[in-house]
Write a protein that holds these residues in place. Sequence first.
Motif, PDB file in Angstrom:
ATOM      1  N   ARG A 142      83.505  59.474  50.104  1.00  0.00           N
ATOM      2  CA  ARG A 142      82.998  58.107  50.319  1.00  0.00           C
ATOM      3  C   ARG A 142      82.689  57.435  48.981  1.00  0.00           C
ATOM      4  NH1 ARG A 142      79.282  59.680  54.148  1.00  0.00           N
ATOM      5  NH2 ARG A 142      77.437  59.156  52.934  1.00  0.00           N
ATOM      6  N   ILE A 143      82.052  58.173  48.088  1.00  0.00           N
ATOM      7  CA  ILE A 143      81.723  57.617  46.765  1.00  0.00           C
ATOM      8  C   ILE A 143      83.004  57.275  46.009  1.00  0.00           C
ATOM      9  CG2 ILE A 143      80.759  58.205  44.488  1.00  0.00           C
ATOM     10  CD1 ILE A 143      78.677  59.921  46.080  1.00  0.00           C
ATOM     11  N   ASN A 144      83.957  58.174  46.081  1.00  0.00           N
ATOM     12  CA  ASN A 144      85.243  57.953  45.401  1.00  0.00           C
ATOM     13  C   ASN A 144      85.917  56.685  45.940  1.00  0.00           C
ATOM     14  OD1 ASN A 144      88.482  58.916  46.031  1.00  0.00           O
ATOM     15  ND2 ASN A 144      87.799  58.782  43.919  1.00  0.00           N
ATOM     16  N   GLU A 145      85.886  56.514  47.257  1.00  0.00           N
ATOM     17  CA  GLU A 145      86.570  55.362  47.848  1.00  0.00           C
ATOM     18  C   GLU A 145      85.798  54.060  47.640  1.00  0.00           C
ATOM     19  OE1 GLU A 145      87.285  56.652  51.857  1.00  0.00           O
ATOM     20  OE2 GLU A 145      89.024  57.866  51.249  1.00  0.00           O
ATOM     21  N   LYS A 146      84.472  54.135  47.792  1.00  0.00           N
ATOM     22  CA  LYS A 146      83.658  52.925  47.735  1.00  0.00           C
ATOM     23  C   LYS A 146      83.555  52.362  46.308  1.00  0.00           C
ATOM     24  CE  LYS A 146      79.167  51.252  49.312  1.00  0.00           C
ATOM     25  NZ  LYS A 146      77.913  51.554  49.976  1.00  0.00           N
ATOM     26  N   TYR A 147      83.321  53.248  45.337  1.00  0.00           N
ATOM     27  CA  TYR A 147      83.090  52.779  43.961  1.00  0.00           C
ATOM     28  C   TYR A 147      84.268  53.066  43.037  1.00  0.00           C
ATOM     29  CZ  TYR A 147      78.334  52.677  45.738  1.00  0.00           C
ATOM     30  OH  TYR A 147      77.224  52.439  46.501  1.00  0.00           O
ATOM     31  N   GLU A 148      85.334  53.670  43.584  1.00  0.00           N
ATOM     32  CA  GLU A 148      86.488  54.076  42.770  1.00  0.00           C
ATOM     33  C   GLU A 148      86.072  54.976  41.612  1.00  0.00           C
ATOM     34  OE1 GLU A 148      88.581  50.467  41.847  1.00  0.00           O
ATOM     35  OE2 GLU A 148      89.262  50.247  43.916  1.00  0.00           O
ATOM     36  N   THR A 149      85.042  55.761  41.879  1.00  0.00           N
ATOM     37  CA  THR A 149      84.560  56.692  40.860  1.00  0.00           C
ATOM     38  C   THR A 149      85.605  57.784  40.627  1.00  0.00           C
ATOM     39  OG1 THR A 149      82.357  56.331  41.775  1.00  0.00           O
ATOM     40  CG2 THR A 149      82.609  58.201  40.273  1.00  0.00           C
ATOM     41  N   THR A 150      85.846  58.078  39.374  1.00  0.00           N
ATOM     42  CA  THR A 150      86.717  59.207  39.031  1.00  0.00           C
ATOM     43  C   THR A 150      85.916  60.486  39.229  1.00  0.00           C
ATOM     44  OG1 THR A 150      87.846  57.865  37.362  1.00  0.00           O
ATOM     45  CG2 THR A 150      88.050  60.275  37.159  1.00  0.00           C
ATOM     46  N   ILE A 151      86.456  61.400  40.028  1.00  0.00           N
ATOM     47  CA  ILE A 151      85.733  62.635  40.323  1.00  0.00           C
ATOM     48  C   ILE A 151      86.498  63.817  39.737  1.00  0.00           C
ATOM     49  CG2 ILE A 151      84.829  64.118  42.180  1.00  0.00           C
ATOM     50  CD1 ILE A 151      83.696  61.419  42.748  1.00  0.00           C
ATOM     51  N   ILE A 152      85.785  64.699  39.056  1.00  0.00           N
ATOM     52  CA  ILE A 152      86.377  65.970  38.637  1.00  0.00           C
ATOM     53  C   ILE A 152      85.521  67.055  39.255  1.00  0.00           C
ATOM     54  CG2 ILE A 152      87.229  67.370  36.737  1.00  0.00           C
ATOM     55  CD1 ILE A 152      87.080  64.869  34.961  1.00  0.00           C
ATOM     56  N   TRP A 153      86.147  67.910  40.040  1.00  0.00           N
ATOM     57  CA  TRP A 153      85.405  68.812  40.907  1.00  0.00           C
ATOM     58  C   TRP A 153      85.817  70.255  40.655  1.00  0.00           C
ATOM     59  CZ3 TRP A 153      84.378  67.012  46.584  1.00  0.00           C
ATOM     60  CH2 TRP A 153      83.438  67.860  47.178  1.00  0.00           C
ATOM     61  N   ILE A 154      84.912  71.020  40.070  1.00  0.00           N
ATOM     62  CA  ILE A 154      85.150  72.457  39.907  1.00  0.00           C
ATOM     63  C   ILE A 154      84.819  73.130  41.230  1.00  0.00           C
ATOM     64  CG2 ILE A 154      84.375  74.598  38.807  1.00  0.00           C
ATOM     65  CD1 ILE A 154      83.620  72.982  36.334  1.00  0.00           C
ATOM     66  N   THR A 155      85.764  73.889  41.754  1.00  0.00           N
ATOM     67  CA  THR A 155      85.478  74.617  42.984  1.00  0.00           C
ATOM     68  C   THR A 155      86.233  75.939  43.026  1.00  0.00           C
ATOM     69  OG1 THR A 155      85.577  74.561  45.400  1.00  0.00           O
ATOM     70  CG2 THR A 155      87.241  73.283  44.254  1.00  0.00           C
ATOM     71  N   HIS A 156      85.574  76.946  43.601  1.00  0.00           N
ATOM     72  CA  HIS A 156      86.232  78.234  43.854  1.00  0.00           C
ATOM     73  C   HIS A 156      86.802  78.271  45.258  1.00  0.00           C
ATOM     74  CE1 HIS A 156      85.570  80.820  40.395  1.00  0.00           C
ATOM     75  NE2 HIS A 156      84.467  80.133  40.186  1.00  0.00           N
ATOM     76  N   ASN A 157      86.560  77.208  46.010  1.00  0.00           N
ATOM     77  CA  ASN A 157      87.008  77.142  47.397  1.00  0.00           C
ATOM     78  C   ASN A 157      88.379  76.457  47.424  1.00  0.00           C
ATOM     79  OD1 ASN A 157      87.469  76.290  50.020  1.00  0.00           O
ATOM     80  ND2 ASN A 157      85.282  76.008  50.458  1.00  0.00           N
ATOM     81  N   LEU A 158      89.383  77.276  47.616  1.00  0.00           N
ATOM     82  CA  LEU A 158      90.754  76.778  47.513  1.00  0.00           C
ATOM     83  C   LEU A 158      91.065  75.733  48.591  1.00  0.00           C
ATOM     84  CD1 LEU A 158      92.945  77.438  45.510  1.00  0.00           C
ATOM     85  CD2 LEU A 158      93.893  79.058  47.148  1.00  0.00           C
ATOM     86  N   GLU A 159      90.517  75.976  49.778  1.00  0.00           N
ATOM     87  CA  GLU A 159      90.726  75.037  50.873  1.00  0.00           C
ATOM     88  C   GLU A 159      90.148  73.667  50.497  1.00  0.00           C
ATOM     89  OE1 GLU A 159      88.910  76.582  54.417  1.00  0.00           O
ATOM     90  OE2 GLU A 159      89.221  74.661  55.459  1.00  0.00           O
ATOM     91  N   GLN A 160      88.961  73.708  49.895  1.00  0.00           N
ATOM     92  CA  GLN A 160      88.309  72.472  49.437  1.00  0.00           C
ATOM     93  C   GLN A 160      89.167  71.786  48.367  1.00  0.00           C
ATOM     94  OE1 GLN A 160      84.528  72.911  47.152  1.00  0.00           O
ATOM     95  NE2 GLN A 160      83.665  71.698  48.820  1.00  0.00           N
TER      96      GLN A 160
END
Length: 242
Positions: free
Chosen positions: A182-200
């Motif tokens: 929602r934040i990404n879509e609403k504010y066009e925020t660039t997101i960089i997301w470290i995750t160990h959850n491959l599905e995510q």
Amino acid sequence: MADFKNAIELKNVNFSTDDLHIIKNVSGAFPEGKITTLVGPSGAGKSTLFKLLNGLRTVDSGEIIIHGKNINTYPPVDLRRHVGLALQSAPMINGTVYKNIALPLTLNGKELTEETAKELLHLVGLEEELIQRKTKDLSGGQRQKLSIARTLVNRPKILLLDEITSSLDRISQQDIEELIVRINEKYETTIIWITHNLEQALNLGHYTWFLKAGELIESGPIDVLKNPTNEEIIQFVKGEAQ
Ligand SMILES: Nc1ncnc2c1ncn2[C@@H]1O[C@H](COP(=O)(O)OP(=O)(O)OP(=O)(O)O)[C@@H](O)[C@H]1O
Ligand SMILES: [Mg+2]
């Protein structure tokens, strides 16, 4: 690459501590307004890269360009405002939700109105009645939402998320995932997301970076991870699936 504008570019970035060469000649980019998932084995240098991107550490050599300007040209306070960081541990100070959400401003001698605080709580899906609650009484999911709300106080154009859902139950995890989208879509925020959850990583990323032992092995649209052709990514995906 050509059809994206880049929020961040790295050119031959190196970083070492003590005797360890942690980030090895990394060159690449994070596209603006997209969600990039940053994956790779433990110890790859993912969290260290985040510290370089928000100015907690400085490169030994190479360049980091943020929205077209070298990272060194940003005054530290401006950089932290521009590039927000949220961590798995969601560290809080003793006291109320309000005190914590206002912290980025009070640290700079400013105030956060109760109205804005409530708007932020609403944005992250927390009830505004929580505003005077002590943070020690919050659930893990609520703490993580508060941590994100606090990061959003400065309206960062770039948001770095370091394993923010890994200690949460599935429902809270989904809540946070929806919030970030929602934040990404609403504010066009660039997101960089470290995750160990491959599905995510697969479900949420438009784009991906695969880091291993300090090297950027591959980056590109999420298909790089979904239908990997790179042998190291194939091995990584196999290992995670076990
Ligand atoms: N302050 C430090 N001093 C010395 N070595 C460090 C320091 N910070 C990180 N390292 C080392 O740098 C390497 C990369 O660590 P980093 O935390 O960036 O990895 P990561 O990819 O985030 O791993 P994880 O998935 O386990 O969180 C590791 O070998 C780590 O031990
Ligand atoms: Mg890490």
